[in-house]
Design an enzyme around this catalytic site. Sequence first.
Site, PDB file in Angstrom:
ATOM      1  N   GLY A 175      -8.698   0.558   1.024  1.00  0.00           N
ATOM      2  CA  GLY A 175      -9.849   0.100   1.802  1.00  0.00           C
ATOM      3  C   GLY A 175     -11.169   0.418   1.123  1.00  0.00           C
ATOM      4  N   SER A 181     -10.636  -1.588  -4.147  1.00  0.00           N
ATOM      5  CA  SER A 181     -10.082  -1.508  -5.510  1.00  0.00           C
ATOM      6  C   SER A 181      -9.915  -2.899  -6.113  1.00  0.00           C
ATOM      7  CB  SER A 181      -8.762  -0.743  -5.527  1.00  0.00           C
ATOM      8  OG  SER A 181      -7.851  -1.361  -4.666  1.00  0.00           O
ATOM      9  N   SER A 182      -9.500  -3.891  -5.310  1.00  0.00           N
ATOM     10  CA  SER A 182      -9.332  -5.228  -5.906  1.00  0.00           C
ATOM     11  C   SER A 182     -10.694  -5.792  -6.297  1.00  0.00           C
ATOM     12  CB  SER A 182      -8.588  -6.163  -4.959  1.00  0.00           C
ATOM     13  OG  SER A 182      -9.230  -6.213  -3.718  1.00  0.00           O
ATOM     14  N   ALA A 183     -11.714  -5.541  -5.482  1.00  0.00           N
ATOM     15  CA  ALA A 183     -13.060  -6.017  -5.839  1.00  0.00           C
ATOM     16  C   ALA A 183     -13.559  -5.307  -7.094  1.00  0.00           C
ATOM     17  CB  ALA A 183     -14.031  -5.772  -4.683  1.00  0.00           C
ATOM     18  N   GLY A 240      -5.445  -0.337  -2.503  1.00  0.00           N
ATOM     19  CA  GLY A 240      -5.001  -0.570  -1.124  1.00  0.00           C
ATOM     20  C   GLY A 240      -5.559   0.450  -0.152  1.00  0.00           C
ATOM     21  N   ASP A 256     -17.469  -7.097  -0.382  1.00  0.00           N
ATOM     22  CA  ASP A 256     -16.886  -6.139  -1.341  1.00  0.00           C
ATOM     23  C   ASP A 256     -17.384  -6.399  -2.756  1.00  0.00           C
ATOM     24  OD1 ASP A 256     -15.337  -5.441   0.814  1.00  0.00           O
ATOM     25  OD2 ASP A 256     -13.437  -5.505  -0.270  1.00  0.00           O
ATOM     26  N   PRO A 309      -7.479   5.307  -5.017  1.00  0.00           N
ATOM     27  CA  PRO A 309      -6.217   4.560  -4.976  1.00  0.00           C
ATOM     28  C   PRO A 309      -6.398   3.094  -4.582  1.00  0.00           C
ATOM     29  CG  PRO A 309      -6.297   6.208  -3.200  1.00  0.00           C
ATOM     30  CD  PRO A 309      -7.590   6.315  -3.934  1.00  0.00           C
TER      31      PRO A 309
HETATM   32  O1  PMV Z   1      -9.884  -3.685   2.465  1.00  0.00           O
HETATM   33  P1  PMV Z   1     -10.932  -4.224   1.594  1.00  0.00           P
HETATM   34  O2  PMV Z   1     -11.637  -3.228   0.823  1.00  0.00           O
HETATM   35  O3  PMV Z   1     -10.400  -5.368   0.746  1.00  0.00           O
HETATM   36  O4  PMV Z   1     -12.079  -4.866   2.568  1.00  0.00           O
HETATM   37  C1  PMV Z   1     -11.857  -6.095   3.199  1.00  0.00           C
HETATM   38  C2  PMV Z   1     -13.028  -6.478   4.087  1.00  0.00           C
HETATM   39  C3  PMV Z   1     -12.721  -7.690   4.955  1.00  0.00           C
HETATM   40  O5  PMV Z   1     -13.892  -7.951   5.731  1.00  0.00           O
HETATM   41  C4  PMV Z   1     -11.563  -7.425   5.898  1.00  0.00           C
HETATM   42  C5  PMV Z   1     -12.382  -8.930   4.120  1.00  0.00           C
HETATM   43  C6  PMV Z   1     -13.555  -9.508   3.348  1.00  0.00           C
HETATM   44  O6  PMV Z   1     -13.301 -10.225   2.367  1.00  0.00           O
HETATM   45  O7  PMV Z   1     -14.704  -9.304   3.739  1.00  0.00           O
END
Ligand code: PMV
Length: 310
Positions: free
Chosen positions: A87, A90-92, A85, A133, A83
């Site tokens: 963690g 998914s956006s990466a 959002g 990411d 899914p």
């Molecule tokens: O929640 P995610 O998968 O976008 O991970 C973000 C990781 C952070 O360290 C909070 C931000 C980043 O760009 O490193």
Amino acid sequence: MSDRAWSTSAPAKVILLGEHAVVFGKPALSVAIGLRLRCQIRPSNVSTLNGISLTQQNYSYVSACLAKHNAGPTAVVTDSDFPSGSGLGSSAAVTVALLAALSSAEGRLREDVVAKEAFEVECEVQGRASPIDTSTCAHGGGILVKKEGSDGLLWEIVKDTRRWCVHDIKVPSMTLVVGFTGKAAPTGPLVAKVKRYVDRSTFARDIIDEIGDITLDGAAQLAKGDLEGLGRTMTKDHKLLAILGVSSPELDKLVASVLPHSYGAKLTGAGGGGSMVALTDQPQKVMEVIRRKGGQPFVGVTGVPGVRIE
Ligand code: PMV
């Protein structure tokens, strides 16, 4: 772009140590896991994501990728094993897979170029970001980001006064169980919240430094295959992230409930919701506990490839 379709895929990632601190130039450790996002592009009359016009809906990552490649109207179709959002990056994964598809269509796909472009897109959309990411989704396997380059250096990324050397690391076979709280949490506002705290508090800056230090301990434990040590470091990291204000009652509950069956556990990614991860040799038990506490479990296998053409 030629008239044909181009298909790619990129993996989900789990940050084992160092999220948030890495945005301030500290080290971070992450692995790609065997859940993938697939992306297909083809020329079209209007730009769309999964059939919805980009002018109707603000799909900022997709729009930024198309703009970066000066792409004409493009139909983008994605489908994902995990899914958004949550963690798990998914956006990466969308950004990396789409940039790779656009590069393939131009006949010049290079992993390092995709990783650097994807980092720029994340910075544009989120305001602030680190390359952890996007480099993990691009390269796969395991990634250690730190200031100085050493064995396994893949590429170097510089932004303002910050510098990250992105390394490939060997990852022993291990089982990670991810527990999604069901609450999607956008990364940008959490990163901004930590920046505000760090800007006004030396205590917060000390926590960022401590996360950086224990991340290097964890990288050494991972290299030795010391999963007990790595688990303990992960649990310590969760406590530091909670002090920074990026955990949530749901994340704390899931972490506490899996600890009796795990080497260690922590939130993973931006926090505020999203997911936690447990390092365990009892995946079935941990999945059952996560389900019982209202979370959605996923098993993540390590040692998977990064972005690829499908
Ligand atoms: O929640 P995610 O998968 O976008 O991970 C973000 C990781 C952070 O360290 C909070 C931000 C980043 O760009 O490193």
